[in-house]
Design a protein around this motif. Structure first.
Motif, PDB file in Angstrom:
ATOM      1  N   MET A 101       0.837  -1.212   0.000  1.00 34.83           N
ATOM      2  CA  MET A 101       0.000   0.000   0.000  1.00 34.83           C
ATOM      3  C   MET A 101       0.866   1.255   0.000  1.00 34.83           C
ATOM      4  N   LEU A 102       1.872   1.262   0.900  1.00 34.59           N
ATOM      5  CA  LEU A 102       2.697   2.462   1.011  1.00 34.59           C
ATOM      6  C   LEU A 102       3.516   2.674  -0.255  1.00 34.59           C
ATOM      7  N   GLU A 103       4.029   1.553  -0.806  1.00 31.75           N
ATOM      8  CA  GLU A 103       4.854   1.653  -2.019  1.00 31.75           C
ATOM      9  C   GLU A 103       4.053   2.203  -3.189  1.00 31.75           C
ATOM     10  N   LEU A 104       2.853   1.675  -3.411  1.00 35.53           N
ATOM     11  CA  LEU A 104       2.119   2.070  -4.618  1.00 35.53           C
ATOM     12  C   LEU A 104       1.312   3.353  -4.404  1.00 35.53           C
ATOM     13  N   LEU A 105       0.644   3.471  -3.247  1.00 32.26           N
ATOM     14  CA  LEU A 105      -0.287   4.599  -3.091  1.00 32.26           C
ATOM     15  C   LEU A 105       0.372   5.848  -2.494  1.00 32.26           C
ATOM     16  N   ASP A 106       1.451   5.652  -1.721  1.00 34.22           N
ATOM     17  CA  ASP A 106       2.142   6.820  -1.162  1.00 34.22           C
ATOM     18  C   ASP A 106       3.304   7.235  -2.060  1.00 34.22           C
ATOM     19  N   LYS A 107       4.229   6.294  -2.248  1.00 36.22           N
ATOM     20  CA  LYS A 107       5.458   6.667  -2.974  1.00 36.22           C
ATOM     21  C   LYS A 107       5.179   6.941  -4.446  1.00 36.22           C
ATOM     22  N   ARG A 108       4.178   6.270  -5.016  1.00 39.68           N
ATOM     23  CA  ARG A 108       3.896   6.491  -6.446  1.00 39.68           C
ATOM     24  C   ARG A 108       2.617   7.310  -6.616  1.00 39.68           C
ATOM     25  N   ALA A 109       2.392   8.228  -5.657  1.00 45.83           N
ATOM     26  CA  ALA A 109       1.115   8.971  -5.629  1.00 45.83           C
ATOM     27  C   ALA A 109       0.858   9.750  -6.920  1.00 45.83           C
ATOM     28  N   ALA A 110       1.947  10.162  -7.622  1.00 45.76           N
ATOM     29  CA  ALA A 110       1.731  10.945  -8.852  1.00 45.76           C
ATOM     30  C   ALA A 110       0.902  10.156  -9.849  1.00 45.76           C
ATOM     31  N   ASN A 111       1.033   8.832  -9.813  1.00 42.26           N
ATOM     32  CA  ASN A 111       0.299   7.995 -10.773  1.00 42.26           C
ATOM     33  C   ASN A 111      -0.946   7.344 -10.165  1.00 42.26           C
ATOM     34  N   THR A 112      -1.091   7.387  -8.853  1.00 46.50           N
ATOM     35  CA  THR A 112      -2.163   6.574  -8.246  1.00 46.50           C
ATOM     36  C   THR A 112      -3.130   7.417  -7.414  1.00 46.50           C
ATOM     37  N   SER A 113      -3.374   8.656  -7.813  1.00 46.22           N
ATOM     38  CA  SER A 113      -4.227   9.506  -6.971  1.00 46.22           C
ATOM     39  C   SER A 113      -5.542   9.877  -7.642  1.00 46.22           C
ATOM     40  N   SER A 114      -5.892   9.184  -8.713  1.00 49.58           N
ATOM     41  CA  SER A 114      -7.147   9.557  -9.363  1.00 49.58           C
ATOM     42  C   SER A 114      -8.283   8.684  -8.837  1.00 49.58           C
ATOM     43  N   ARG A 115      -9.473   8.952  -9.301  1.00 51.11           N
ATOM     44  CA  ARG A 115     -10.620   8.112  -8.947  1.00 51.11           C
ATOM     45  C   ARG A 115     -11.311   7.716 -10.232  1.00 51.11           C
ATOM     46  N   SER A 116     -11.884   6.539 -10.216  1.00 48.98           N
ATOM     47  CA  SER A 116     -12.611   6.102 -11.401  1.00 48.98           C
ATOM     48  C   SER A 116     -13.962   6.820 -11.439  1.00 48.98           C
ATOM     49  N   THR A 117     -14.325   7.275 -12.635  1.00 49.92           N
ATOM     50  CA  THR A 117     -15.602   7.986 -12.725  1.00 49.92           C
ATOM     51  C   THR A 117     -16.607   7.073 -13.414  1.00 49.92           C
ATOM     52  N   GLY A 118     -16.928   5.978 -12.759  1.00 51.03           N
ATOM     53  CA  GLY A 118     -17.854   5.019 -13.359  1.00 51.03           C
ATOM     54  C   GLY A 118     -19.274   5.582 -13.415  1.00 51.03           C
ATOM     55  N   PRO A 119     -20.166   4.865 -14.068  1.00 51.67           N
ATOM     56  CA  PRO A 119     -21.531   5.358 -14.251  1.00 51.67           C
ATOM     57  C   PRO A 119     -22.278   5.567 -12.937  1.00 51.67           C
ATOM     58  N   MET A 120     -21.904   4.817 -11.880  1.00 48.18           N
ATOM     59  CA  MET A 120     -22.632   4.954 -10.614  1.00 48.18           C
ATOM     60  C   MET A 120     -22.463   6.345 -10.013  1.00 48.18           C
ATOM     61  N   LEU A 121     -21.341   6.970 -10.345  1.00 48.30           N
ATOM     62  CA  LEU A 121     -21.084   8.296  -9.785  1.00 48.30           C
ATOM     63  C   LEU A 121     -22.125   9.292 -10.285  1.00 48.30           C
ATOM     64  N   LEU A 122     -22.359   9.249 -11.587  1.00 47.58           N
ATOM     65  CA  LEU A 122     -23.361  10.148 -12.169  1.00 47.58           C
ATOM     66  C   LEU A 122     -24.768   9.742 -11.732  1.00 47.58           C
ATOM     67  N   LEU A 123     -24.996   8.453 -11.665  1.00 44.70           N
ATOM     68  CA  LEU A 123     -26.349   7.996 -11.306  1.00 44.70           C
ATOM     69  C   LEU A 123     -26.703   8.388  -9.867  1.00 44.70           C
ATOM     70  N   THR A 124     -25.683   8.463  -9.010  1.00 43.72           N
ATOM     71  CA  THR A 124     -25.969   8.797  -7.615  1.00 43.72           C
ATOM     72  C   THR A 124     -25.877  10.304  -7.340  1.00 43.72           C
ATOM     73  N   GLY A 125     -25.339  11.044  -8.272  1.00 42.96           N
ATOM     74  CA  GLY A 125     -25.178  12.484  -8.030  1.00 42.96           C
ATOM     75  C   GLY A 125     -23.934  12.758  -7.206  1.00 42.96           C
ATOM     76  N   MET A 126     -23.081  11.725  -7.049  1.00 41.81           N
ATOM     77  CA  MET A 126     -21.895  11.877  -6.202  1.00 41.81           C
ATOM     78  C   MET A 126     -20.725  12.526  -6.928  1.00 41.81           C
ATOM     79  N   GLU A 127     -20.918  12.881  -8.185  1.00 42.68           N
ATOM     80  CA  GLU A 127     -19.781  13.442  -8.925  1.00 42.68           C
ATOM     81  C   GLU A 127     -19.364  14.796  -8.365  1.00 42.68           C
ATOM     82  N   THR A 128     -20.233  15.435  -7.566  1.00 41.38           N
ATOM     83  CA  THR A 128     -19.858  16.741  -7.021  1.00 41.38           C
ATOM     84  C   THR A 128     -19.236  16.617  -5.623  1.00 41.38           C
ATOM     85  N   ASN A 129     -19.180  15.390  -5.098  1.00 43.28           N
ATOM     86  CA  ASN A 129     -18.436  15.152  -3.855  1.00 43.28           C
ATOM     87  C   ASN A 129     -16.974  15.070  -4.267  1.00 43.28           C
TER      88      ASN A 129
END
Ligand code: HEM
Length: 527
Positions: A101-129
Motif C-alpha cells: 500500500m505504502l509503495e504504490l499509493l504513497d510513494k507512487r502517488a503521482a500515478n495513483t491519486s485519481s478516482r474512477s468515474t464510473g456510471p454509478m457516480l453520475l447515477l448517484t449524483g456523487m460526482e460533485t463530492n
C-alpha cells in the motif's frame, strides 16, 4: 460489357467463404495488433496473479460478495499481496500488505491519486463530492478550499463546536441512554454543522437532519463495488427509468434529488449565517478575495460543504461507526474501561470534564482510540485509487485506468498486531508513552494514502477524542442486563455497505458518573 463483368466479379467475390475468410483475416489482424500493442505497453511483464478469469466475463464471478476484505485476505495468502481482477474490462488490483500500500499509493502517488468515474457516480449524483473526483485541477481547487479549513492549524477553530456538541451528547445520553445510535449521529452532526455552516442544531432539529439523512442513507449500498450491473456494463446507464427492470435508473432520480437538496440546504444555511464566523462564510470571503467568478465560487463551496457533511456526519461514515465500536469495546472489555477512567480521574480530576488540552496527558485514552480504529476498522477496503499511466510494480504490469483497493484487513494480521482480535490499547504504549515501534499506528492505514489521504483526519481525531474522553469520564458502560439482572451477551452484528458499521440492536446502560470523590459534579458542564 464492362459493367456486366464488374458485377459478376463483385458477386464472385462476395460469396460466403470469401466473406468468412476476410472476416477471419480481420479478426486475426485485430488480435495480433492488440497483442503487439499490449506487449509494447506491458514490455512483456505479466499482470499480477489472481483467480483465473473466464472468457467474456473476466473475473466477475471471482469477485467476492461479502465480507470482501476477509475473502481478499484469504486470496492474498494464496496468490501474494498484489491481486489482479478483470471486472468486465476494468483492471482492478487489491493490495494486501502495508508495504504494498505504502509503495504504490504513497510513494507512487503521482500515478495513483485519481478516482474512477464510473456510471454509478453520475447515477448517484456523487460526482460533485470532491472525494469522488478524478485527480486534476477541479479536484485540487476543491481540496484546497476544504484543506484551508481542516489543516492542523485550522481545526483549532472548530474545537468550540466539537466541545459543545460533545457536551450536548452527554446530556442526551443521560436523558435517554437507550437511544445511543441517535445520539452518536447527533454529536457529529451538531459539530460539523456548527463548524461549517454556523448552524446550532438545538435539541432535535430533525428537519435539517432529515435532509442530510435522505442524501446519505443509500450511499453505502449504492456504491458497493459490483452491486449494480451498470458499473460493469456502463452502457446500461442510458436505459430510461421507465424501461422495465431499470431499477437503478429509477433510484438514480431519487438519489440525485436528495444530493441536490442537501447542496441547496448548505447554501441556504451559509447565506443565513450572514457572515457569522463559520467555515462556509470564510470560504466565501476567500473566494471573493481571490476574485473567483461568483458562479464557480458558489458551486465549489456547495460541493465542499456537502462533501464535509457526508464525510463528517453520515450514519454510514467512519466517525459514526468508530464511536459505536468504542461503546461496544468498552462493554466487552471492562478492565480497559477502568484503566482509562483511572487515568482520566488522575489527569482531569473530578471537578471538570476532559478538554482538548488534556490530550497529551491522556496516553491510555489516546491509545484506546487508536485501538478502536484498528479493532473495528470501518472501511477495510478504503477508497479505490485509480492509476493514470501504465506502470510496472514489483515485476508486474499495472495498466493505466486500474482501480487500486488497499485491503486494510492487515489490521487483523497477527504478524503485524499480536492477538489481533483482542482489544488491547497497551500494544501502543511503551514506557508510559504512545509508541508505535512494535505495533504500527493504525492512522497510517485507516485514513488512506498519498494525495487522497483523508483531509478531515485532524478534525476526526479531535472529535473522537472529546467524545470518548467525556463519555468515559462520566459513564460506566456495561452490557445490557435482562429483567433478572443477568448480563445479556452482546452479539455485535456488522452490516456491510462500502463501510462496515455496527447494526445497533445493541443498547448499553450507563452508571452514575465516576467523579464522586469530592468536588463539583462534572455533570454540571453537560448541556
Ligand atoms: C474516523 C474518522 C475517519 C476516517 C477513518 C476516514 C477515512 C478516510 C479514508 C480511508 C478516505 C479515503 C482516502 C484515500 O482515498 O486514500 C477518506 C477520504 C476523505 N475524508 Fe475521511 N475519514 C474520517 C473522517 C472524516 C471527516 C470527519 C471528514 C470531514 C470533516 C473527512 C473528510 C474526507 C474527505 C473530504 C475525503 C476525500 C479526500 C479526497 O478524495 O481527496 N473524513 N477518509
Amino acid at each position: 460489357m464492362e459493367t456486366v463483368d464488374s458485377a459478376r466479379l463483385a458477386s464472385n467475390l462476395l460469396t460466403l467463404p470469401t466473406l468468412l475468410g476476410v472476416s477471419l483475416c480481420a479478426l486475426v489482424f485485430a488480435i495480433i495488433r492488440s497483442y503487439v500493442s499490449w506487449n509494447a505497453r506491458s514490455r512483456g511483464l505479466p499482470l499480477p496473479p489472481g483467480p483465473r478469469p473466464l472468457p467474456l466475463v473476466g473475473s466477475l464471478l471471482n469477485w467476492p460478495k461479502s465480507p470482501q476484505w476477509v475473502a481478499f485476505r484469504d486470496m492474498c495468502a494464496k496468490y501474494g499481496d498484489v491481486l489482479y481482477f478483470d471486472l468486465l474490462g476494468t483492471p482492478t488490483i487489491i493490495l494486501g500488505s502495508p508495504s504494498a500500500m505504502l509503495e504504490l499509493l504513497d510513494k507512487r502517488a503521482a500515478n495513483t491519486s485519481s478516482r474512477s468515474t464510473g456510471p454509478m457516480l453520475l447515477l448517484t449524483g456523487m460526482e460533485t463530492n470532491f472525494g469522488s473526483m478524478p485527480y486534476g485541477s477541479c479536484w485540487r481547487l476543491h481540496k484546497r478550499v476544504f484543506w484551508q479549513e481542516f489543516h492542523p492549524g485550522a481545526v483549532r477553530l472548530h474545537l468550540p463546536a466539537q466541545r459543545k456538541a460533545s457536551r450536548m451528547f452527554l446530556g442526551k445520553l443521560l436523558k435517554s441512554p437507550s437511544k445511543l445510535r441517535k445520539h452518536v449521529r447527533f454529536t457529529f452532526f451538531a459539530a460539523i454543522l456548527k463548524a461549517i455552516l454556523g448552524v446550532d442544531v438545538a435539541g432535535d432539529d430533525e428537519a435539517l437532519l432529515d435532509v442530510v439523512e435522505a442524501a446519505l442513507e443509500w450511499r453505502g449500498e449504492a456504491l458497493l463495488p459490483g452491486k449494480y450491473l451498470v458499473s460493469a456494463i456502463p452502457i446500461l446507464q442510458y436505459v430510461p427509468p421507465w424501461f422495465p427492470g431499470a431499477t437503478v435508473q429509477r433510484l438514480s432520480v431519487y438519489w440525485r434529488s436528495t444530493v441536490a437538496r442537501l447542496k441547496e440546504e448548505c447554501h441556504r444555511c451559509v447565506e443565513k449565517s450572514n457572515g457569522e464566523d463559520c467555515a462556509g462564510s470564510r470560504m466565501i470571503a476567500r473566494m471573493e478575495a481571490e476574485k473567483r467568478p461568483a458562479e464557480l465560487a458558489e458551486e465549489v463551496i456547495k460541493n465542499v460543504l456537502h462533501t464535509a457533511i457526508e464525510a463528517g456526519s453520515d450514519t454510514a461514515s467512519q466517525m459514526f461507526s468508530t464511536l459505536q465500536s468504542f461503546f461496544l469495546a468498552m462493554s466487552l472489555y471492562p478492565e480497559v474501561q477502568r484503566r482509562a477512567q483511572a487515568e482520566l480521574e488522575a489527569v482531569v480530576g473530578t471537578t471538570r470534564l476532559p478538554d482538548f488540552d488534556d490530550i497529551g496527558s491522556l496516553v491510555y485514552v489516546s491509545a484506546l482510540i487508536r485501538e478502536v480504529l484498528r479493532w473495528h476498522n470501518v472501511a477495510p477496503l478504503g477508497a479505490p485509487h485509480m492509476t493514470v499511466e501504465d506502470a510496472e510494480f514489483r515485476g508486474y504490469f499495472i495498466p493505466a485506468g486500474t482501480n487500486v483497493f488497499p485491503n486494510v484487513a492487515c489490521m487483523h494480521d497477527p504478524d503485524i498486531y499480536a492477538d489481533p482480535d483482542v482489544f488491547r490499547p497497551e500494544r501502543f504504549i511503551h514506557d508510559g508513552k504512545l509508541d508505535f515501534s512494535t505495533a504500527p499506528d493504525p492512522a497510517m492505514f485507516i485514513f488512506g494514502f498519498g494525495r487522497r489521504i483523508c483531509p478531515g483526519r485532524y478534525f476526526a481525531e479531535n472529535g473522537l477524542f472529546i467524545n470518548v474522553a467525556a463519555v468515559l469520564h462520566v459513564f460506566d458502560i456495561t452490557p445490557p442486563v435482562d429483567e433478572n439482572g443477568r448480563v445479556i451477551k452482546i452479539e455485535p452484528q456488522l452490516t456491510y455497505g462500502s463501510i462496515w458499521c455496527l447494526s445497533c440492536g445493541l443498547s448499553l446502560y450507563y452508571q452514575a458518573p465516576i467523579g464522586t470523590s469530592g468536588g463539583a459534579d462534572p455533570r454540571s458542564a453537560i448541556v
